[in-house]
Design an enzyme around this catalytic site. Structure first.
Site, PDB file in Angstrom:
ATOM      1  N   ALA A 154       9.151   9.399   3.092  1.00 49.76           N
ATOM      2  CA  ALA A 154      10.074  10.061   2.152  1.00 49.76           C
ATOM      3  C   ALA A 154       9.967  11.568   2.308  1.00 49.76           C
ATOM      4  O   ALA A 154       8.909  12.150   2.100  1.00 49.76           O
ATOM      5  CB  ALA A 154       9.760   9.640   0.721  1.00 49.76           C
ATOM      6  N   GLY A 169       0.803  -1.226   0.000  1.00 46.67           N
ATOM      7  CA  GLY A 169       0.000   0.000   0.000  1.00 46.67           C
ATOM      8  C   GLY A 169       0.831   1.268   0.000  1.00 46.67           C
ATOM      9  O   GLY A 169       0.392   2.293   0.522  1.00 46.67           O
ATOM     10  N   SER A 214      13.504   7.530  -6.684  1.00 46.50           N
ATOM     11  CA  SER A 214      12.722   6.319  -6.361  1.00 46.50           C
ATOM     12  C   SER A 214      11.218   6.584  -6.333  1.00 46.50           C
ATOM     13  O   SER A 214      10.443   5.747  -6.810  1.00 46.50           O
ATOM     14  CB  SER A 214      13.168   5.722  -5.032  1.00 46.50           C
ATOM     15  N   LEU A 215      10.786   7.732  -5.815  1.00 45.68           N
ATOM     16  CA  LEU A 215       9.344   8.007  -5.880  1.00 45.68           C
ATOM     17  C   LEU A 215       8.932   8.147  -7.345  1.00 45.68           C
ATOM     18  O   LEU A 215       7.853   7.698  -7.751  1.00 45.68           O
ATOM     19  CB  LEU A 215       8.983   9.277  -5.096  1.00 45.68           C
ATOM     20  N   HIS A 256      21.640   5.830   3.495  1.00 47.17           N
ATOM     21  CA  HIS A 256      21.489   7.292   3.460  1.00 47.17           C
ATOM     22  C   HIS A 256      22.564   7.884   4.363  1.00 47.17           C
ATOM     23  O   HIS A 256      22.766   7.403   5.476  1.00 47.17           O
ATOM     24  CB  HIS A 256      20.096   7.699   3.944  1.00 47.17           C
ATOM     25  N   ARG A 270      25.798   9.816  -3.158  1.00 45.67           N
ATOM     26  CA  ARG A 270      25.428   9.390  -1.811  1.00 45.67           C
ATOM     27  C   ARG A 270      26.373   8.344  -1.205  1.00 45.67           C
ATOM     28  O   ARG A 270      26.670   8.381  -0.020  1.00 45.67           O
ATOM     29  CB  ARG A 270      24.041   8.777  -1.924  1.00 45.67           C
ATOM     30  N   HIS A 283      18.773   2.449   3.726  1.00 42.60           N
ATOM     31  CA  HIS A 283      17.731   3.361   3.246  1.00 42.60           C
ATOM     32  C   HIS A 283      16.943   2.811   2.065  1.00 42.60           C
ATOM     33  O   HIS A 283      15.727   2.961   2.008  1.00 42.60           O
ATOM     34  CB  HIS A 283      18.413   4.667   2.862  1.00 42.60           C
ATOM     35  N   ARG A 324      21.673   4.716  -6.562  1.00 48.68           N
ATOM     36  CA  ARG A 324      20.473   5.480  -6.937  1.00 48.68           C
ATOM     37  C   ARG A 324      20.685   6.979  -6.751  1.00 48.68           C
ATOM     38  O   ARG A 324      21.164   7.420  -5.698  1.00 48.68           O
ATOM     39  CB  ARG A 324      19.296   5.020  -6.077  1.00 48.68           C
ATOM     40  N   GLU A 332      19.435  18.302  -4.881  1.00 50.64           N
ATOM     41  CA  GLU A 332      19.971  17.223  -4.042  1.00 50.64           C
ATOM     42  C   GLU A 332      21.251  16.706  -4.673  1.00 50.64           C
ATOM     43  O   GLU A 332      21.565  17.040  -5.823  1.00 50.64           O
ATOM     44  CB  GLU A 332      18.917  16.110  -3.851  1.00 50.64           C
ATOM     45  N   SER A 358       7.225   4.948   1.630  1.00 50.68           N
ATOM     46  CA  SER A 358       6.764   6.113   0.843  1.00 50.68           C
ATOM     47  C   SER A 358       6.359   7.253   1.763  1.00 50.68           C
ATOM     48  O   SER A 358       6.695   8.412   1.527  1.00 50.68           O
ATOM     49  CB  SER A 358       5.545   5.749  -0.002  1.00 50.68           C
TER      50      SER A 358
HETATM   51  C1  SIN Z   1      16.037  12.474   1.258  1.00 45.64           C
HETATM   52  O1  SIN Z   1      15.148  13.283   1.499  1.00 45.64           O
HETATM   53  O2  SIN Z   1      17.214  12.687   1.495  1.00 45.64           O
HETATM   54  C2  SIN Z   1      15.652  11.156   0.681  1.00 45.64           C
HETATM   55  C3  SIN Z   1      15.515  11.256  -0.768  1.00 45.64           C
HETATM   56  C4  SIN Z   1      15.759   9.904  -1.375  1.00 45.64           C
HETATM   57  O3  SIN Z   1      16.147   8.966  -0.705  1.00 45.64           O
HETATM   58  O4  SIN Z   1      15.618   9.806  -2.594  1.00 45.64           O
END
Ligand code: SIN
Length: 519
Positions: free
Chosen positions: A52, A19, A380-381, A235, A281, A340, A375, A120, A49
Site C-alpha cells: 500500500a 499476517g 482500507s488501512l 485502481h 475511483r 485492487h 471504497r 486523494e 498491506s
Molecule cells: C493508492 O496509493 O493509490 C492506494 C490507496 C488505496 O487504495 O486506498
C-alpha cells in the site's frame, strides 16, 4: 474416505490467519492470551498491506473533522455504507495514527513537525497520512512485525497455508493448515480470518500473488455468511507493463495535481466529471478503460507538478518506473486499471464477529459495510487498524468462556497435500479479467460462469490456492450476475443505471439461489 491423523496439533486461545496489518493488529491486541498467527510467507511479506503506497485516511487537519471524513466516505459509497460503521472508523482514525506513532511508526511530517496530510480522490480535505512518501503500508507492516518479534508473545507460524476452517458442532474451533512438517490441526477458542483480498483471481492486479481469497473460500466452504461479493474495486492507475503484480502509481500523484492524458495530450477526464482526475475511483477507472478499449494509450503526467522532486516525494513510484525503463520526472507514464481491492467478504457485526460462533474476520476479508459499493481511497488501512483493534477487544471478552474442542469431534477429512495448477489459475484469471472486470453484462457473466464450471469439472479438487481461486471466481461472478444494475464499482453495460430496487446488500450463504444459478 482415507482418514489420517494430523502430523501435529497446536493449541492456543486465539488463532489469527493472515499476517497483514489487520491480522497483526489483532495478534498484538490479544497477546495477554496465547495467540498463534498463521502467515502464508514470512511474517510481513506476501500481504497487500506491504504494497500500500497511499496511506491512512484520518481527520487530523485543522480544517477537518471525523464528520467531514464520514460525509466523504458516504458520498462515494453508492448508498450501501453502514453510517454507524463509517462513524466508528472515521472517529477512531486519529487515535489509530497516534497508536502507531507510539509503536515507532515514522509518518511524513511538515517543517513544523506536524504530520503531513496528502489529498486523494473524492476526499474534500487533505487527510492522507503517509510514510516515506509512498510506502505507508510497508512502514506500518515493519513496525507491527518488529513489535511482534520483540515482544515475543505471538507464536508465528510462517510459510504455513491455512487450508480450511475446522468446524465442530456448528462452531469454528480452529484451522486445518499445511506447514513444513505436514498437516497441522490448529485448535483455538477464537479464530480470526484476516487473509486479505482476491486480486490474484484477476489477470491484472496490484495485489501480490498470495491474494487468492483463501479466507473467503474457507468461509464459503464452511457455510459462513458472505456479502457484497460483486464489488471489486479496480485502481485506475497501475503502470501498464508486463510485471505482476502491476506496480501502483499512487492516487496521491493525482492528489498533487498529476493529470491523465491520451496519446495526443488530450486531458479526457475534464469531460467525464467535474472533479476530473479526482473524481471517485470507479469513474476514473472506467473512463481510462474506455480509452484503452478504443485503442488509445492513457498516460499519467506528473512532470509539471512533481518533476524533479520524484525521487524524494514518491521514491517507490520512481523506483518502479525506472525499473521499467521510464522516467516520471520527464515523461508521462502509461497506465491501466487493475484489480485492487475486494469490498465484499465475510459478513461481520461491529465487533468483527461472523455468522458462525468462534469465527471473527477483519481487514479486506471482512464485509464490515464501511465501503458500501465503492471504497474511498486510503480508508482500507484505516479499517484494518480499527477493526483489528475491535476484534481483539471482543475476542478478549469472549475467549475465557470457550472450551477447546477435542480433535475427535472434528469431521474426518481425506487429507491431500495442497495441489496447485498454475495453468488453471491463469485460465481463471483470464476469464475474470475479460468477462467479470470493469464493465460487465449478462452474456459475458453467464459465459464466465459456464467456463468456470467447465474448469472445475477438469480439476480434481484438493485444498490449495487453485481451488480457492476457482471458488472465489465463481462467487464473484454469481453475485455480479445477480445484481442487475450499476452501482459504485459494479458496472453493468446492460443495466447502466442505479436502481433503488437494488438498494440492498446481496448475501451469499448456502442458499437456494446458488444451486439455482448453477443448474
Ligand atoms: C493508492 O496509493 O493509490 C492506494 C490507496 C488505496 O487504495 O486506498
Amino acid at each position: 474416505m482415507t482418514v489420517r491423523r494430523f502430523d501435529e496439533v497446536v493449541d492456543s486461545d486465539v488463532l489469527v490467519v493472515g499476517g497483514g496489518i489487520a491480522g497483526m493488529t489483532v495478534a498484538l491486541g490479544v497477546a495477554p492470551h496465547s495467540v498463534n498467527l498463521i502467515s502464508k510467507l514470512q511474517l510481513g511479506y506476501g500481504s497487500s498491506s506491504r504494497l500500500a503506497q497511499g496511506g491512512v485516511a484520518a481527520a487530523l487537519g485543522k480544517e477537518d473533522s471525523p464528520d467531514l471524513h464520514a460525509q466523504d466516505t458516504l458520498a462515494v459509497g453508492g448508498g450501501l455504507c453502514d453510517p454507524r460503521v463509517v462513524d466508528i472508523i472515521t472517529r477512531e482514525g486519529p487515535r489509530q495514527i497516534h497508536k502507531l506513532v507510539d509503536l515507532g511508526a515514522r509518518f511524513d511530517s511538515d517543517s513544523s513537525g506536524e504530520i503531513h496530510l496528502g489529498r486523494e480522490a473524492a476526499h474534500s480535505r487533505r487527510r492522507i497520512v503517509h510514510a516515506n512518501g509512498d510506502s505507508t503500508g510497508a512502514e506500518i507492516v515493519t513496525v507491527l512485525t518488529d513489535t511482534i518479534r520483540e515482544r515475543g508473545r505471538v507464536g508465528v507460524m510462517e510459510d504455513c497455508f491455512a487450508a480450511d476452517l475446522a468446524v465442530a458442532n456448528g462452531r469454528v474451533v480452529g484451522v486445518i493448515a499445511y506447514g513444513e512438517r505436514g498437516w497441522i490441526l490448529c485448535r483455538a477458542r477464537a479464530t480470526v480470518l484476516a487473509t486479505g483480498g482476491i486480486g490474484s483471481v484477476f489477470a491484472f492486479t496490484t495485489n501480490p500473488p498470495e491474494a487468492t481469497g483463501d479466507g473467503l473460500a474457507m468461509a464459503a466452504r464452511a457455510g459462513v455468511q458472505l456479502s457484497d461479493l460483486e464489488f471489486v474495486q479496480f485502481h485506475p492507475t497501475a503502470l501498464a507493463c508486463k510485471q505482476s503484480p502491476m506496480p501502483l502509481l499512487t492516487e496521491a500523484l493525482r492528489g498533487e495535481g498529476a493529470v491523465l492524458i491520451d496519446e495526443s495530450g488530450h486531458r479526457f477526464m475534464l469531460e467525464e466529471h467535474p472533479l476530473a482526475e479526482l473524481a471517485p475511483r470507479d469513474i476514473v477507472s472506467r473512463a481510462i478503460w474506455r480509452q484503452l478499449q478504443e485503442g488509445r494509450k492513457v498516460l499519467l503526467d506528473a512532470t509539471d507538478v512533481v518533476g524533479s522532486r520524484f525521487p524524494d516525494r514518491f521514491p517507490t513510484v520512481f523506483r518502479l518506473c525506472t525499473e521499467n525503463g521510464l522516467d516520471p520526472r520527464t515523461e508521462p507514464i502509461p497506465v491501466s486499471p487493475a484489480a485492487h481491492y475486494h469490498i465484499g467478504g465475510v459478513v461481520t457485526d461491529m465487533r468483527g464477529r461472523s455468522s458462525m460462533p468462534g469465527l471473527w474476520a477483519c481487514g479486506e476479508t471482512a464485509a464490515t459495510r464501511v465501503h458500501g459499493a465503492n471504497r474511498l481511497a486510503s480508508n482500507s488501512l484505516l479499517e484494518a487498524l480499527v477493526f483489528g483493534s475491535h476484534v481483539a477487544e471482543d475476542v478478549l471478552l469472549r475467549v475465557q468462556s470457550v472450551e477447546i474442542s477435542p480433535e475427535e469431534s472434528l469431521v474426518e477429512t481425506d487429507f491431500q497435500k495442497p495441489a496447485e495448477n498454475e495453468e488453471l489459475k491463469n485460465q481463471v484469471r483470464a476469464i475474470m479479467w475479460d468477462k467479470v472486470g470493469l464493465i460487465r453484462d449478462e452474456t459475458a457473466l453467464s459465459n464466465a460462469l459456464q467456463e468456470l464450471d467447465d474448469l472445475k469439472e477438469s480439476f480434481e479438487s484438493f485444498p490449495g490456492e487453485t481451488n480457492n481461486i476457482l471458488t472465489v471466481a465463481e462467487l464473484v461472478t454469481l453475485a455480479a450476475l445477480r445484481r442487475k444494475e450499476s452501482r459504485g464499482v459494479h458496472f453493468r453495460s446492460d443495466y447502466p443505471e442505479s436502481d433503488r430496487g437494488w438498494d440492498r446488500h446481496l448475501y451469499h450463504e448456502p442458499a437456494p439461489w446458488v444451486e439455482h444459478a448453477l443448474a
